[in-house]
Design an enzyme around this catalytic site. Structure first.
Site, short mmCIF file in Angstrom:
data_model
loop_
_atom_site.label_atom_id
_atom_site.label_comp_id
_atom_site.label_asym_id
_atom_site.label_seq_id
_atom_site.Cartn_x
_atom_site.Cartn_y
_atom_site.Cartn_z
N ASP A 94 -58.94 -43.31 -83.73
CA ASP A 94 -59.44 -42.13 -83.04
C ASP A 94 -60.38 -41.36 -83.95
O ASP A 94 -60.30 -41.45 -85.18
CB ASP A 94 -58.29 -41.20 -82.61
CG ASP A 94 -57.27 -41.91 -81.73
OD1 ASP A 94 -57.65 -42.34 -80.63
OD2 ASP A 94 -56.11 -42.02 -82.15
N ASP B 268 -61.46 -37.42 -84.63
CA ASP B 268 -61.13 -36.02 -84.37
C ASP B 268 -62.20 -35.12 -84.97
O ASP B 268 -62.69 -35.36 -86.08
CB ASP B 268 -59.76 -35.67 -84.96
CG ASP B 268 -58.64 -36.45 -84.31
OD1 ASP B 268 -58.79 -36.86 -83.15
OD2 ASP B 268 -57.60 -36.64 -84.97
N ASP C 269 -51.65 -31.25 -93.18
CA ASP C 269 -50.44 -31.72 -93.86
C ASP C 269 -50.69 -32.34 -95.23
O ASP C 269 -50.21 -31.84 -96.24
CB ASP C 269 -49.66 -32.68 -92.95
CG ASP C 269 -50.52 -33.78 -92.35
OD1 ASP C 269 -51.69 -33.94 -92.77
OD2 ASP C 269 -50.03 -34.49 -91.45
#
Length: 459
Positions: free
Chosen positions: A80, A82, A159
């Site tokens: 993907d 982003d 994160d």
């Protein structure tokens, strides 16, 4: 594989190599110019480029961020793409008619291009600036967070350092606030901020740490690794539906065996599959662990061959030993074998869905695979023909093969069913004919194929 685990595992008490990345550092970001990194626009999805360029044209900041940047730097094709921007979700929707705003915990814009979705997230800001936009559980979990901010603030809300690298469409540079490029080069996975706090905000980060470490062949930084040993119980507060999704990501991505070993090392597998973990702990050198490993190897091989993976098959394997242990205990107390397996299935699945909320069609498929195992022992008369027509026959047959490979079923029974499938109609009738003399055919045992004397009691 063993060298891989020596690299990513370090026991409790390992000396800390460096301090964790501190949020809101005063250091300016390191900008890696186009000549200093390997990312090319030719590697980026055409639709992702459209989103970046249209946001830029509308005078908004626009960056590729997260796993796609990390994977591009590794020379991998991202799953993907982003995008991070200073445009609000509503402003993104004004620019793209093919856009939908989703999410409650984090509001995001999804821009649709046929089957491809480009996720656009507004920079997240400091919780101190707008505490009314956050909802925090008493145990520290962040339940809702729609605080928008700047690029500099957004970095510290991510994160891991290797997931906090930003590819800038304006000059094709990579922006690094956290030392993520150095960690990327060193193969180290490091949390941003205080690890204890970050795990408490979202305990699923412990599972993500394992998943990324295995997927990337990175080691966990000692500061990132150490708290996992003591915080595993925090996962019990996570909604079961979310944990089910995480289980699929962990085990159905082509590296299930390594993931399983690493989850067990940190005590995380015991939270996700407590019944299975108890069986493995009591029979470490026997059938259960070999069977689970073989099932994971089978799934990994199918994934790497580009074949379809069905979650129910692997879940049936992970929960098979708890089922057989429970069923045998019921049989030992005088319960009918068929009823014992049915009641054991209700018991085992009933406990498991409270932890990982498997959909009903998944639990029903698991039951089908389990209950067909008993029917494979009936090889006389019309029953084999009826069994062959069952929708889950092939999955159940593959399951029987796995059991035989690890000593849990009779290899001769597997050979019979292999021959039965390949035989023509006349040969099938000969194979299923009653024994001469009219004697009643002797049923095969449905339990473990190995001698019970070799199987220590699991409970």
């Amino acid at each position: 594989m063993f060298s891989f685990f020596r690299r990513i595992f370090s026991p409790p008490g390992t000396a800390v190599e460096a301090a964790p990345v501190a949020p809101h550092s005063s250091n300016a970001p390191r900008i890696y110019a186009r000549a200093e990194h390997c990312i090319s626009r030719a590697q980026i999805s055409e639709n992702a480029l459209k989103v970046l360029l249209r946001l830029k044209k509308a005078d908004f900041e626009a960056y590729l961020v997260g796993g796609c940047v990390r994977d591009l730097l590794l020379g991998r094709e991202p799953k993907d793409f982003d995008v991070a921007t200073n445009a609000s979700p509503e402003q993104v929707k004004q620019i793209f008619r093919n856009c939908r705003i989703i999410g409650r915990r984090f509001r995001l814009a999804h821009v649709f291009f046929g089957r491809e979705i480009i996720e656009v997230a507004t920079f997240r800001g400091s919780e101190a600036e707008a505490p009314d936009q956050q909802v925090v559980h008493e145990d520290g979990r962040l339940l809702r967070d729609n605080v928008f901010g700047t690029l500099e603030e957004d970095v510290w809300r991510r994160d891991f350092t290797v997931n906090a690298l930003y590819y800038n469409i304006r000059d094709f540079s990579v922006v690094d606030f956290t030392g993520g490029m150095s960690d990327h080069s060193a193969g180290v996975l490091k949390l941003i901020g205080d690890p204890q706090q970050r795990y408490r905000e979202d305990p699923v980060r412990m599972l993500r740490a394992v998943r990324f470490a295995v997927k990337l062949s990175f080691s966990l930084h000692p500061d990132t690794e150490q708290p996992i040993y003591e915080l595993t119980d925090l996962l019990k507060s996570i909604p079961s539906a979310r944990l089910y999704d995480e289980v699929l990501k962990l085990f159905l991505a082509g590296y299930g065996v390594q993931t399983f070993e690493m989850l067990r090392h940190y005590g995380l597998f015991a939270i996700l599959f407590p019944d299975t973990d108890r069986c493995l702990a009591s029979q470490e050198q026997d059938f259960p662990r070999l069977f689970v490993i073989r099932a994971l190897e089978n799934s990994d091989a199918r994934f790497n061959d580009g074949k379809t993976l069905t979650p129910y098959f692997l879940l049936a394997a992970l929960l098979w030993e708890p089922l057989t242990v429970s069923a045998q205990q019921r049989i030992d107390h005088g319960e009918n074998e068929t009823l014992a397996y049915q009641n054991a299935a209700n018991e085992v699945l009933g406990r498991q869905v409270k932890i990982t909320a498997m959909p009903r069609h998944i639990t029903q498929s698991i039951r089908d695979v389990w209950f067909l195992q008993q029917k494979f022992t009936r090889t006389v008369g019309s029953r084999p023909f009826r069994l062959l027509e069952q929708p889950k026959f092939r999955a159940a047959y593959d399951f029987l093969q796995l059991r035989a490979e690890t000593g849990g079923a009779d290899p001769e029974l597997v050979a019979w069913w292999t021959g039965f499938q390949e035989a023509d109609e006349d040969e099938r009738h000969r194979m299923t004919a009653p024994p001469k003399g009219g004697g009643k055919p002797r049923a095969r045992k449905t339990g473990r194929y190995r001698s019970r004397s070799k199987q220590p009691n699991s409970q």
